[in-house]
Design a protein around this motif. Structure first.
Motif, PDB file in Angstrom:
ATOM      1  N   TYR A   1      32.652  39.599  44.538  1.00 14.06           N
ATOM      2  CA  TYR A   1      33.874  38.494  45.220  1.00 14.06           C
ATOM      3  C   TYR A   1      34.352  37.514  45.207  1.00 14.06           C
ATOM      4  O   TYR A   1      34.968  36.695  44.621  1.00 14.06           O
ATOM      5  CB  TYR A   1      33.544  38.663  46.347  1.00 14.06           C
ATOM      6  CG  TYR A   1      34.822  38.278  46.966  1.00 14.06           C
ATOM      7  CD1 TYR A   1      36.093  38.567  47.893  1.00 14.06           C
ATOM      8  CD2 TYR A   1      35.106  37.151  47.812  1.00 14.06           C
ATOM      9  CE1 TYR A   1      37.006  39.006  48.487  1.00 14.06           C
ATOM     10  CE2 TYR A   1      36.555  36.234  48.855  1.00 14.06           C
ATOM     11  CZ  TYR A   1      37.760  37.095  49.119  1.00 14.06           C
ATOM     12  OH  TYR A   1      38.714  36.774  49.169  1.00 14.06           O
ATOM     13  N   LEU A   2      33.059  36.010  44.850  1.00 15.30           N
ATOM     14  CA  LEU A   2      32.892  34.596  44.440  1.00 15.30           C
ATOM     15  C   LEU A   2      33.160  34.670  42.611  1.00 15.30           C
ATOM     16  O   LEU A   2      34.169  34.373  42.133  1.00 15.30           O
ATOM     17  CB  LEU A   2      31.704  34.692  44.737  1.00 15.30           C
ATOM     18  CG  LEU A   2      31.470  34.197  45.596  1.00 15.30           C
ATOM     19  CD1 LEU A   2      29.490  33.698  46.291  1.00 15.30           C
ATOM     20  CD2 LEU A   2      32.073  32.893  46.631  1.00 15.30           C
ATOM     21  N   LEU A   3      32.978  35.989  42.096  1.00 15.50           N
ATOM     22  CA  LEU A   3      32.807  36.327  41.104  1.00 15.50           C
ATOM     23  C   LEU A   3      34.353  36.492  40.141  1.00 15.50           C
ATOM     24  O   LEU A   3      34.734  35.792  39.604  1.00 15.50           O
ATOM     25  CB  LEU A   3      32.212  37.100  40.123  1.00 15.50           C
ATOM     26  CG  LEU A   3      30.478  36.562  39.449  1.00 15.50           C
ATOM     27  CD1 LEU A   3      30.174  38.316  39.461  1.00 15.50           C
ATOM     28  CD2 LEU A   3      30.263  35.842  38.986  1.00 15.50           C
ATOM     29  N   TYR A   4      35.376  37.012  41.110  1.00 13.25           N
ATOM     30  CA  TYR A   4      36.470  37.557  40.383  1.00 13.25           C
ATOM     31  C   TYR A   4      37.326  35.870  41.654  1.00 13.25           C
ATOM     32  O   TYR A   4      38.667  36.034  41.195  1.00 13.25           O
ATOM     33  CB  TYR A   4      37.234  38.367  41.773  1.00 13.25           C
ATOM     34  CG  TYR A   4      36.950  39.557  41.476  1.00 13.25           C
ATOM     35  CD1 TYR A   4      37.680  40.008  40.137  1.00 13.25           C
ATOM     36  CD2 TYR A   4      35.890  40.804  41.412  1.00 13.25           C
ATOM     37  CE1 TYR A   4      38.206  41.318  39.494  1.00 13.25           C
ATOM     38  CE2 TYR A   4      35.206  41.975  40.391  1.00 13.25           C
ATOM     39  CZ  TYR A   4      36.741  41.742  39.448  1.00 13.25           C
ATOM     40  OH  TYR A   4      36.719  42.619  39.208  1.00 13.25           O
ATOM     41  N   THR A   5      37.272  34.918  42.146  1.00 10.86           N
ATOM     42  CA  THR A   5      37.956  34.076  42.219  1.00 10.86           C
ATOM     43  C   THR A   5      37.937  33.014  41.244  1.00 10.86           C
ATOM     44  O   THR A   5      39.721  32.830  40.930  1.00 10.86           O
ATOM     45  CB  THR A   5      37.367  32.567  43.209  1.00 10.86           C
ATOM     46  OG1 THR A   5      36.329  32.337  42.719  1.00 10.86           O
ATOM     47  CG2 THR A   5      36.915  33.397  44.779  1.00 10.86           C
ATOM     48  N   THR A   6      37.558  33.841  40.025  1.00 10.43           N
ATOM     49  CA  THR A   6      37.726  32.770  38.823  1.00 10.43           C
ATOM     50  C   THR A   6      38.845  33.472  37.377  1.00 10.43           C
ATOM     51  O   THR A   6      39.586  33.171  36.588  1.00 10.43           O
ATOM     52  CB  THR A   6      36.731  31.710  37.713  1.00 10.43           C
ATOM     53  OG1 THR A   6      35.644  32.952  37.263  1.00 10.43           O
ATOM     54  CG2 THR A   6      36.515  31.044  39.258  1.00 10.43           C
ATOM     55  N   TYR A   7      39.114  34.728  38.309  1.00  8.69           N
ATOM     56  CA  TYR A   7      39.371  36.205  37.214  1.00  8.69           C
ATOM     57  C   TYR A   7      41.092  35.818  37.463  1.00  8.69           C
ATOM     58  O   TYR A   7      41.960  35.738  38.623  1.00  8.69           O
ATOM     59  CB  TYR A   7      39.384  37.706  37.695  1.00  8.69           C
ATOM     60  CG  TYR A   7      39.228  38.182  37.711  1.00  8.69           C
ATOM     61  CD1 TYR A   7      39.769  39.160  35.913  1.00  8.69           C
ATOM     62  CD2 TYR A   7      40.552  39.546  37.626  1.00  8.69           C
ATOM     63  CE1 TYR A   7      40.375  39.770  35.216  1.00  8.69           C
ATOM     64  CE2 TYR A   7      41.112  40.241  37.166  1.00  8.69           C
ATOM     65  CZ  TYR A   7      41.098  40.021  35.785  1.00  8.69           C
ATOM     66  OH  TYR A   7      41.626  41.696  35.131  1.00  8.69           O
ATOM     67  N   SER A   8      41.989  36.077  36.030  1.00  7.99           N
ATOM     68  CA  SER A   8      43.527  36.051  36.141  1.00  7.99           C
ATOM     69  C   SER A   8      43.311  37.792  35.688  1.00  7.99           C
ATOM     70  O   SER A   8      43.622  37.358  34.119  1.00  7.99           O
ATOM     71  CB  SER A   8      43.615  34.836  35.321  1.00  7.99           C
ATOM     72  OG  SER A   8      45.266  34.523  35.104  1.00  7.99           O
ATOM     73  N   SER A   9      44.105  38.417  36.119  1.00  3.68           N
ATOM     74  CA  SER A   9      44.474  39.853  35.560  1.00  3.68           C
ATOM     75  C   SER A   9      45.593  39.475  34.329  1.00  3.68           C
ATOM     76  O   SER A   9      46.319  39.037  35.109  1.00  3.68           O
ATOM     77  CB  SER A   9      45.026  40.117  36.641  1.00  3.68           C
ATOM     78  OG  SER A   9      45.299  41.563  36.090  1.00  3.68           O
ATOM     79  N   LYS A  10      45.300  40.440  33.679  1.00  3.55           N
ATOM     80  CA  LYS A  10      46.270  40.282  32.475  1.00  3.55           C
ATOM     81  C   LYS A  10      46.494  41.423  31.854  1.00  3.55           C
ATOM     82  O   LYS A  10      47.306  41.876  31.124  1.00  3.55           O
ATOM     83  CB  LYS A  10      45.926  40.001  30.386  1.00  3.55           C
ATOM     84  CG  LYS A  10      44.589  38.342  31.148  1.00  3.55           C
ATOM     85  CD  LYS A  10      44.528  37.908  29.829  1.00  3.55           C
ATOM     86  CE  LYS A  10      44.214  36.779  29.897  1.00  3.55           C
ATOM     87  NZ  LYS A  10      42.517  36.210  28.609  1.00  3.55           N
ATOM     88  N   ASN A  11      45.600  42.572  32.741  1.00  4.13           N
ATOM     89  CA  ASN A  11      46.187  44.135  33.028  1.00  4.13           C
ATOM     90  C   ASN A  11      46.983  44.051  33.833  1.00  4.13           C
ATOM     91  O   ASN A  11      46.987  43.734  35.048  1.00  4.13           O
ATOM     92  CB  ASN A  11      45.611  44.746  32.962  1.00  4.13           C
ATOM     93  CG  ASN A  11      44.844  44.617  31.488  1.00  4.13           C
ATOM     94  OD1 ASN A  11      45.390  44.735  30.587  1.00  4.13           O
ATOM     95  ND2 ASN A  11      43.776  43.999  31.582  1.00  4.13           N
ATOM     96  N   LYS A  12      48.409  45.277  34.179  1.00  2.46           N
ATOM     97  CA  LYS A  12      48.857  45.225  35.206  1.00  2.46           C
ATOM     98  C   LYS A  12      48.238  46.851  36.110  1.00  2.46           C
ATOM     99  O   LYS A  12      48.304  46.417  36.814  1.00  2.46           O
ATOM    100  CB  LYS A  12      50.824  45.751  34.909  1.00  2.46           C
ATOM    101  CG  LYS A  12      51.205  45.186  34.203  1.00  2.46           C
ATOM    102  CD  LYS A  12      52.726  46.236  34.085  1.00  2.46           C
ATOM    103  CE  LYS A  12      53.891  45.364  32.861  1.00  2.46           C
ATOM    104  NZ  LYS A  12      55.039  45.380  33.252  1.00  2.46           N
TER     105      LYS A  12
END
Length: 260
Positions: free
Chosen positions: A197-208
């Motif tokens: 969950y914490l790792l995904y706080t910096t994730y920006s999705s580029k795929n639909k």
């Protein structure tokens, strides 16, 4: 039938009015939380002037022995914790048929609120450091044969980088060592879930199209190894010490990567 039960709970489970003095000691300021079977109040001890937290078993739950037993189990567990980063039990009592217990007030911001209200993000190294700082708290309860059962960001407070573990409503005490070895894996899995969950706080999705985390996140191989074992994709961890060892290895790998 369910709608009738909900209606009954609406009228029966009204919180105590602000300003009410409970047990001739606790003046209620306001409700700070509520769950499926409990209401939590921010109070002041009128004798010492200290802040206290009261938890009340919802009146609608008094009719079933199992709900009362869960509440009493939570009281028993909190009395065993004896850790400055966890709730401290003061007393439990009954007033006009309602069950309560009092505990210390832990000042801090809920991790869920921190992330969503302030848009706080955690990079890989910060996420690993968070888990590393959480491990001693999990180790403490496990050494007392306590399984938390609900370790998630909403049950973790932070104050000046210090972590606090709260809400032991779903916790269990297991004296059978072989059985406890099995159920504590649930707490380890929760650690993996928090890390992800914490790792995904910096994730920006580029795929639909949503992809597995192994494809969406770019992580050091040591972090991937750690996650796969916590989430029991690979062999599960046997002890907190073995988790800590791999967290340290992942932190070291991130330090070297940042220095490169």
């Amino acid at each position: 039938m369910r709608s009738i039960r909900k209606l009954h709970q609406f009228f029966v489970d009204k919180p105590v009015d602000n300003g009410t003095i409970i047990n001739n000691l606790y003046r209620v300021s306001h409700v700070i939380g509520s769950g499926s079977y409990g209401i939590i109040y921010y109070c002041k001890d009128i004798q010492t002037n200290e802040i206290r937290v009261l938890k009340q078993l919802r009146p609608s739950k008094h009719r079933t022995k199992s709900e009362v037993a869960l509440f009493e189990n939570e009281i028993s567990i909190i009395s065993r914790l004896q850790h400055p980063s966890m709730p401290q039990l003061y007393e439990y009592f009954s007033v006009n048929g309602s069950l309560f217990y009092s505990m210390n007030y832990i000042e801090g911001i809920n991790m869920e609120e921190l992330i969503f209200s302030t848009n706080k993000t955690f990079n890989e190294k910060e996420s690993l450091a968070f888990i590393f700082n959480l491990l001693p708290l999990i180790d403490h309860i496990h050494k007392r044969n306590i399984y938390h059962g609900d370790i998630r960001i909403s049950n973790i407070l932070i104050n000046k980088d210090k972590l606090y573990l709260i809400d032991f409503g779903l916790s269990k005490i297991e004296q059978n060592d072989s059985k406890f070895l099995e159920i504590r894996q649930g707490d380890y899995y929760d650690l993996g879930d928090i890390l992800l969950y914490l790792l995904y706080t910096t994730y920006s999705s580029k795929n639909k199209k949503a992809l597995p985390w192994t494809e969406e996140l770019t992580l050091e191989q040591e972090t991937v190894h750690l996650l796969k074992r916590l989430l029991q994709i690979n062999e599960a961890y046997p002890t907190i010490e073995s988790i800590a060892k791999d967290v340290e290895a992942a932190l070291l790998a991130n330090t070297k990567e940042n220095q490169a």
